[in-house]
Design a protein around this motif. Structure first.
Motif: not given
Ligand SMILES: [Mn+2]
Ligand SMILES: [Mn+2]
Ligand SMILES: [Mn+2]
Ligand SMILES: [Mn+2]
Lengths: 240, 240
Positions: B29-34, B37-44, B63-66
């Motif tokens: 699984v991957a989380r949106s936040k990570d 970060k790894s692509l250097g873009v905003a969460r949105s 939405p809101y899921d892994y």
DNA sequence: TGACAAAGTTAGGTATAACTAACTATACTA
DNA sequence: TAGTATAGTTAGTTATACCTAACTTTGTCA
């Protein structure tokens, strides 16, 4: 000293410069129509690009007039062309890639490879040439090597075990639970029933829209909602 | 048979797949936040990309899921990673490019090199390795070769004589007319005065906004509008 | 349990790079 | 020199891929 400065142009704009530079050739001018044709875009797209290049001080552009590059534009274009040629040369003369394919790949890659890689690449071409003069034709040797092992399609990168969500498993397939994602809410319910990593299960029936999914495990039969199933990562069995 | 199909994804979307695939690693699984970060873009931006990947059937996203990848998504991601690794390996182990730079270049080039080039590249790495086992360490040999001729910054592409529009020449500079663009309207007037290719001229004065430009040629003095001057292609003299 | 921080989404915006259709300027030719 | 074909531009639209700011959901812990 005479370092090529960060031009900071998009691949698209670099291609326009390159096209103008190449079309100019002997005459030093390029016509909008020919730029459009050589890049495979509409004439109006060229007008737009020219306005941008003019604003950046790279092209001399007046509506309805011929196009030329400024000194700055020529410098960048020459650098793009240089990269294009180096990459192409490597692909064709060292790797033995077919010319057309090499040209296309080079014209895409030229925008992504920085000076460090390009200079090494150029050096490598020189290295191959020097060796060939000394009797060891590396490119030729490589060609022979390629033929000897036709397709080696694997690369020792990290190997990914092909795990998928249970919601993607087709009826009749057996699989093993590798991991259950999340512990709260609906997933907690699942984890609380004997559904733990290592369990073997078989998908029995999947409703038309993939919801619900009936699975058999440890003798039990269980009906899962698609949303739940998607959080159960499984490894496919070798059936089917 | 098991040919990787044309995925037809943008470089950006391929990078999202790659990032998810890499982050998933052990946990799948991957989380949106990570991802962000790894692509250097905003969460949105990640949210937007995930919606697209879901629509294309490549990511399991609610939405809101892994986030997980579908089988199709994993296949494409694995291919992107494979390319990334092959290119990186070539840059680092054969060309001797510094690791960081090689990684960055590879992650850009991975989206531009097709299967023909990649397979040859992979083969070439094998070729180098095989030779090194046979006692001829090509990469090492190349490294030595590189040092012996530090910087060879030229490439035998087509040489461009540096011609510019007369409007770009600075006062005091001498130059030779190479070509006059166009023959109608204002330019006809110029051509009709003794201004022909081969003529040597010297720019005398340029008004504040580059208009008009005073030039001396054949003993005469001539005042040209910038628009006219831009159509007179000249080769710079070696003064200044 | 309920407050709070973190993660994620939505809304609204910008920039780039295309496109088509309709218009205008230029060049050629009779 | 007028008339037409060609070249080039403008206007208006689309799609991608970002962004910030504000909002909502989720998880944690006192
Ligand atoms: Mn190119
Ligand atoms: Mn290109
Ligand atoms: Mn990559
Ligand atoms: Mn990449």
């Amino acid at each position: 000293m005479t370092a090529i400065k960060d031009n900071n142009l998009s691949a698209s704009l670099e291609d326009y410069l390159e096209a103008i530079f190449n079309l100019a050739g002997a005459s030093n001018v390029a016509r909008s129509k020919d730029i459009a044709k050589s890049l495979g875009v509409a004439r109006s797209s060229v007008t737009g690009a020219l306005r941008v290049l003019k604003k950046k001080g790279l092209a001399n552009y007046r509506p309805y007039d011929y196009v030329t590059l400024t000194k700055a534009g020529q410098d960048i274009a020459a650098e793009v062309v240089r990269k294009h040629n180096i990459i192409t040369s490597f692909f064709v003369n060292v790797l033995g890639v077919e010319t057309d394919i090499a040209q296309q790949a080079a014209c895409r890659a030229e925008h992504t490879l920085g000076p460090e890689v390009i200079s090494k690449l150029l050096c490598f071409i020189g290295f191959v040439n020097k060796n060939s003069k000394n009797g060891y034709d590396l490119a030729d040797e490589f060609k022979r090597f390629c033929k000897s092992r036709p397709q080696n399609n694997s690369f020792s990168g990290k190997q990914m075990s092909s795990t998928v969500g249970l919601d993607e498993v087709k009826p009749g397939q057996k699989c093993k639970i590798v991991r259950i994602i999340g512990r709260s809410g609906v997933n907690k319910r699942i984890a609380d029933m004997g559904v733990v990593p290592g369990t073997i299960l078989e998908v029995q029936r999947v409703a038309p829209l993939g919801d619900p999914i009936d699975v058999k495990l440890k003798g039990y039969r269980l009906s899962l909602r698609k949303e739940e199933a998607s959080k159960i990562m499984v490894e496919l069995g070798q059936s089917e």
